[in-house]
Design an enzyme around this catalytic site. Structure first.
Site, short mmCIF file in Angstrom:
data_model
loop_
_atom_site.label_atom_id
_atom_site.label_comp_id
_atom_site.label_asym_id
_atom_site.label_seq_id
_atom_site.Cartn_x
_atom_site.Cartn_y
_atom_site.Cartn_z
N SER A 1 0.81 -1.23 0.00
CA SER A 1 0.00 0.00 0.00
C SER A 1 0.84 1.27 0.00
O SER A 1 1.90 1.33 0.64
CB SER A 1 -0.87 -0.02 1.25
OG SER A 1 -1.42 1.25 1.47
N GLU B 1 0.14 3.69 1.70
CA GLU B 1 0.19 4.16 3.10
C GLU B 1 1.57 3.96 3.71
O GLU B 1 1.95 4.66 4.64
CB GLU B 1 -0.82 3.38 3.95
CG GLU B 1 -2.24 3.85 3.84
CD GLU B 1 -2.49 5.24 4.40
OE1 GLU B 1 -2.19 5.47 5.57
OE2 GLU B 1 -2.99 6.08 3.66
N TYR C 1 -1.73 -0.09 10.66
CA TYR C 1 -2.02 -0.68 9.35
C TYR C 1 -0.80 -0.58 8.44
O TYR C 1 -0.36 -1.59 7.85
CB TYR C 1 -3.21 0.05 8.71
CG TYR C 1 -3.40 -0.28 7.24
CD1 TYR C 1 -4.03 -1.46 6.85
CD2 TYR C 1 -2.93 0.58 6.24
CE1 TYR C 1 -4.19 -1.77 5.50
CE2 TYR C 1 -3.09 0.27 4.90
CZ TYR C 1 -3.72 -0.90 4.54
OH TYR C 1 -3.87 -1.22 3.21
#
Ligand code: NAP
Ligand code: G4F
Length: 345
Positions: free
Chosen positions: A129, A131, A153
């Protein structure tokens, strides 16, 4: 016929990817979790069309139940595994950090360990990801950019990303990381900001919601269409060698700009309806994400087909239709009114 295992088939990407793989001639095996209410709404049409022929097969599994994953691999002997399952909500990861970390990390290493001992070559895809980058750098990010995770996460995704690379280099596995920037669709979960906005736009246009409460309107994301992004996943797995790939549009917009565009699609001014609340701000925020998909564009010949404007339009149209159905049920008193969409994130 090639066989693929897709973990998290009931999610947004699982739905688009399984459809794509079936269209390409694959036999697909998807994992679902037992839940007290049925959670297959995104794939019900695929089940209806393909389950009886055996092209789509569902198996109960959980990323935390390693035996369910390894038994599946041993029994199915797949050609490809797409590891899409995760607790994928960043804000929730601050509230359930241990569960998020366990699912984000254990699934990948369990699958890689099982693949390592099989007699055949099994290709492995890890859903990495954007992120992981952390969002501090105001510029475009590629496969070489450093990671600086800002949530449980993202930290769990960095582990899974690194272990996938490690198994590729150490055991010569065909193990791929797709570093996907945000991708959305009418099937996007309703607590992610884009869908939360388009769902509210549909309901406000139909007179069944009066306002929309959001968090940080200044966060900027590189938003693409999920249907385009699962195409990139498939292409990575067909490429001559395993690698890490950034998948993005190369454009970034703020949450405010997304809201502005979505409300203007129904001729409304977003400022008349949107308020903010501390409740939706995160303990640590990823401020700015912009991807550089040059490598995928050059080597995979991949490019996004759906523009930002088309994506917003697609999602708003879908949610207007949903709101019309909801309005009819309300009129017939078959459901009770909820004036603001009862989402929690
Ligand atoms: P999603 O809609 O939230 O779907 C997640 C899937 O994982 C669902 O099928 C969910 O099952 C399943 N799952 C969650 N916890 C599980 C567990 N403990 N065991 C087994 N299954 C579990 O996510 P998505 O948007 O499709 O994203 C797919 C993957 O890509 C995720 O790993 C996500 O982190 C990653 N990713 C997404 C984006 C994006 O913008 N969409 C960008 C980069 C990376 P239930 O249906 O039962 O909840
Ligand atoms: O839509 P979001 O919740 O997505 P986020 O945090 O970027 O994560 C998504 O994309 C990642 C890829 O970069 C995936 F890995 C991850 O699994 C997931 O699919 O939030 C987007 C931005 C954030 O900055 C958030 O603070 O929108 C901001 N925001 C503002 N108001 C809001 C809200 N986010 C949510 N969910 N709800 C709000 O009310």
């Amino acid at each position: 016929m090639k066989k693929a295992i897709v973990t998290g088939i009931s999610g947004q990407d699982g739905s688009y990817l399984s459809r794509l793989l079936i269209d390409k001639g694959y036999e697909v095996h998807g994992t679902i979790r037992r839940s007290s209410s049925i959670n297959t709404s995104r794939i019900d049409d695929i089940i209806a069309e393909h389950e009886s022929s055996g092209r789509l097969n569902l198996h109960y599994s959980d990323l935390l139940d390693s035996s369910s994953l390894s038994n599946l691999i041993t029994n199915i002997q797949p050609d490809e595994i797409y590891n899409l399952a995760a607790q994928s909500h960043v804000a929730v990861s601050f509230k359930n950090p241990i569960f998020t970390t366990q699912t984000g990390t254990l699934g990948s290493i369990t699958l890689l360990e099982s693949v390592r001992y099989l007699d055949k070559e099994v290709k492995f895809y890890q859903a990495s990801s954007s992120e992981m980058y952390g969002g501090d750098f105001i510029g475009s990010l590629n496969e070489e950019s450093p990671f600086n995770p800002k949530s449980p996460y993202a930290a769990s995704k960095v582990f899974a990303h690194n272990v996938t690379k490690l198994y590729r280099e150490t055991y010569n596995l065909f193990a791929v990381n797709g570093i996907l920037f945000n991708h959305e669709s009418p099937l996007r979960g309703e607590t992610f900001v884009t869908r939360k906005i388009t769902k509210a736009v549909g309901r406000i246009a139909m007179g069944i919601q009066s306002k929309l409460t959001l968090g940080n309107l200044d966060a900027s994301r590189d938003w693409g269409f999920a249907g385009d992004y699962v195409q990139a996943m498939y292409l990575m797995m067909q490429y001559k060698n395993p690698d890490d790939w950034v998948v993005a549009t190369g454009e970034t917009y703020t949450v405010k700009e997304f809201a502005e565009k979505a409300f203007s699609a129904v001729n409304l001014n977003w400022e008349d309806y949107v308020t903010t609340s501390e409740k939706y701000f995160r303990p640590n925020e990823v401020g700015y994400l912009l991807g550089d998909p040059s490598k995928a564009r050059k080597n995979l010949k991949w490019k996004p087909e759906v523009s930002f404007d088309q994506l917003v339009q697609k999602m708003v149209e879908h949610d207007i239709n949903q709101a019309k159905k909801e309005a009819t049920l309300l009129k017939e008193s078959l459901i009770s009114p909820t004036w603001e969409n009862p989402v929690v994130n």
